[in-house]
Design an enzyme around this catalytic site. Structure first.
Site, PDB file in Angstrom:
ATOM      1  N   TRP A 101       1.636 -25.159 -38.390  1.00  0.00           N
ATOM      2  CA  TRP A 101       1.288 -24.724 -37.035  1.00  0.00           C
ATOM      3  C   TRP A 101       1.636 -23.243 -36.860  1.00  0.00           C
ATOM      4  O   TRP A 101       0.831 -22.460 -36.345  1.00  0.00           O
ATOM      5  CB  TRP A 101       2.059 -25.565 -36.008  1.00  0.00           C
ATOM      6  N   CYS A 220      -3.562 -30.876 -35.115  1.00  0.00           N
ATOM      7  CA  CYS A 220      -2.117 -30.956 -34.929  1.00  0.00           C
ATOM      8  C   CYS A 220      -1.724 -32.400 -34.669  1.00  0.00           C
ATOM      9  O   CYS A 220      -2.439 -33.144 -33.994  1.00  0.00           O
ATOM     10  CB  CYS A 220      -1.700 -30.072 -33.751  1.00  0.00           C
ATOM     11  N   GLY A 221      -0.576 -32.819 -35.202  1.00  0.00           N
ATOM     12  CA  GLY A 221      -0.125 -34.196 -35.062  1.00  0.00           C
ATOM     13  C   GLY A 221       0.099 -34.626 -33.630  1.00  0.00           C
ATOM     14  O   GLY A 221       0.157 -35.819 -33.339  1.00  0.00           O
ATOM     15  N   ASN A 379      10.077 -35.164 -37.003  1.00  0.00           N
ATOM     16  CA  ASN A 379       9.743 -33.964 -36.255  1.00  0.00           C
ATOM     17  C   ASN A 379      10.307 -34.055 -34.843  1.00  0.00           C
ATOM     18  O   ASN A 379       9.767 -34.759 -33.992  1.00  0.00           O
ATOM     19  CB  ASN A 379       8.217 -33.806 -36.232  1.00  0.00           C
ATOM     20  N   SER A 381       9.920 -32.556 -32.162  1.00  0.00           N
ATOM     21  CA  SER A 381       8.871 -31.597 -31.835  1.00  0.00           C
ATOM     22  C   SER A 381       9.019 -30.933 -30.468  1.00  0.00           C
ATOM     23  O   SER A 381       9.337 -31.599 -29.482  1.00  0.00           O
ATOM     24  CB  SER A 381       7.516 -32.307 -31.882  1.00  0.00           C
TER      25      SER A 381
END
Length: 532
Positions: A101, A220-221, A379, A381
């Site tokens: 990213w 993106c996840g 993650n 995040s």
């Protein structure tokens, strides 16, 4: 290492060459010690061993989890590791993370890009190489200070101080630590994945993370529209990465298999299957569709497969993609993870919709039924609203306990008016304990934040801009930046030294003796910071 013995050994080499009379063996040893790794491939081999040791330590004691922060520039990674050594005395179980990213958003020649694998393939390896270049320079910088302190002790005739400093040199711990590096979905077919993995390993990567999305549809996840691939396609890329490690002699390189299946409701293709119950058949069994009885129910362009002994017409969207059943996400995650571990992956990465230990544990427990040593890279995040998530988790827990929640609005718990409440205090404690709890209960070996330094750079810049261009003027820098650097003993306050000015001066003296023209004299303004 032994500083004294190394000098003695090199003295013999230099003494055997009559024309090397101006070479000082101690200076040469210092330069060797400041360059511990001759190639970045040496770094990959060194760190792969460390990661394997850390994985074994976690298996024996799940309180020994590892952590990292994502860094988008070599300088950021360098300062992170310098601070880690300053505050914790060593780098044990503390890594770096390289986020695809951040490469897309910050390191592409196209300018800022979304996280969709559109940046240059070489950008990832370039950042790995840059990070390790800066970490190696941090070694040289710290050792340079030890060498100068040793010279001062010699000049003062302080034998005890000399011994103390030499012990620090002999036991010096490098700033060079493992990087978990993101190869996204492999940037093409398995051959492309193999070539890019080689670049990354040669740049120093001992650990490569790869995900099971379609390479040219990568998202993106934490965004919608993710499209996964059949297991055979993903396993071919895992094999490609393993071959790259083995070709380059990194026999214990680490592969992280990332599945986006929980949040991915689409597939680009129907898997190849040869018999009922094989991997392809299991993948296809998750497809949304309708069972039909005859060919009359097949329309022009429909695809029909045999599944569960019947004819299934999978739901195909206008995009040509096929849709999975909405209730299949957890089952697909478990199958993806187990299959990856049974076919060459070492660690797992599961993207989840919220940071909830119970939810992670639900999946990990099912994976461990088949693979007891399964371990996660998780993650932590910035795409999660951590404050709101934990406040809502506490709210829900209290609601089950029958507590009076009339003072709280669950949807509005992010509001500043709740910051000093009991609920907010408990939620902050839950956030504080999250990593240890997830490692203890849900098999998380490594905790990372993908792009924290993206946010810290924006935050610190915003704070400086507000004051400097406002009423504070130069005070905004003096008080908000430089004074804090001094108070917190941050090395960058002497930015010339941090950039290598003193190292360069010492080299000049090695090369030219008393004739060296050095930058670090009495008129160097860096001396203003000597006694702070």
């Amino acid at each position: 290492m032994s500083y004294t013995k190394d000098i003695e050994a090199l003295s013999s080499v230099i003494g055997a060459n009559s024309t090397w009379k101006d070479i000082n063996p101690e200076s040469a040893v210092r330069m060797r010690l400041q360059n511990r790794f001759n190639t970045h491939l040496d770094i990959a081999k060194y760190n792969a061993k460390i990661m394997r040791e850390d994985m074994a330590a976690y298996d024996a004691d799940n309180s020994k989890y590892t952590q990292s922060l994502g860094c988008w520039h070599g300088f950021i990674g360098q300062q992170k590791m310098i601070s880690i050594k300053k505050y914790f005395g060593g780098t044990k179980r503390k890594y770096l993370y390289l986020s695809g990213w951040m490469v897309a958003a910050l390191r592409s020649e196209f300018g800022p890009l979304p996280d969709q694998s559109m940046h240059e393939k070489t950008a990832v390896a370039d950042l790995i190489r840059e990070l390790y270049t800066f970490l190696k320079q941090a070694d040289a910088w710290e050792l340079n200070h030890l060498f100068r302190a040793l010279d001062d002790a010699k000049d003062a005739g302080d034998a005890a101080k000399q011994k103390e400093i030499i012990e620090k040199i002999d036991n010096f711990e490098t700033h060079v630590v493992p990087i978990i590096a993101d190869i996204d979905a492999g940037f093409g077919n398995p051959e492309a994945t193999y070539l890019m993995a080689k670049q990354m390993i040669e740049a120093g990567a001992c650990c490569i993370q790869i995900e099971n999305q379609v390479s040219d549809e990568k998202q993106c996840g934490h965004q919608d529209g993710k499209v996964t691939v059949p297991h055979a396609d993903f396993l071919a890329k895992i094999n490609a990465v393993r071959y790259a490690f083995l070709e380059l002699g990194v026999d214990d390189g680490v592969i992280v298999a990332r599945t986006d299946s929980e949040g991915a409701g689409l597939t680009k293709q129907i898997a190849v299957t040869n018999e009922p119950g094989d991997l392809g058949d299991q993948y296809n069994s998750f497809l949304e569709g309708e069972y039909i009885e005859s060919a009359d129910e097949i329309n022009n362009g429909d695809v029909v497969i045999k599944s569960n002994g019947k004819l299934l017409k999978p739901t195909r969207l206008a995009s040509g993609l096929f849709q999975f059943r909405r209730d299949s996400n957890i089952d697909r995650v478990v199958l993806d993870c187990v299959t990856s571990l049974q076919n060459g992956a070492d660690l797992l990465w599961i993207e989840t919709p919220t940071p909830n230990v119970e939810h992670i544990k639900l999946m990990v427990d099912r994976i461990k039924e088949q693979e007891p040593n399964a371990k996660l890279v998780y993650n932590n995040s910035p795409s999660f609203n951590w404050t709101l998530n934990f406040r809502q988790q506490v709210f829900d827990a209290w609601e089950k306990e029958g507590k009076d929640l009339s003072a709280y609005d669950r949807a509005g718990l992010m509001s500043v008016k709740y910051d000093d409440t009991e609920l907010a205090a408990v939620a902050d404690e839950w956030a504080k304990e999250f990593q240890a709890k997830a490692s203890r209960e849900a098999g998380v070996f490594h905790h990372l934040i993908t792009l924290p330094t993206y946010h810290t750079a924006a935050l610190s810049t915003d704070q400086l801009v507000e004051g400097y261009f406002g009423e504070e003027g130069m005070l905004a820098y003096a008080k908000g930046v430089q004074r804090q650097e001094i108070r917190r003993n941050i090395a960058t306050v002497k930015h010339q030294d941090m950039a290598g000015s003193n190292i360069g001066d010492d080299h000049k003296e090695y090369f030219s003796g008393e004739a060296a023209l050095k930058a670090g004299g009495k008129d160097n303004t860096m001396n203003q910071f000597e006694n702070n």
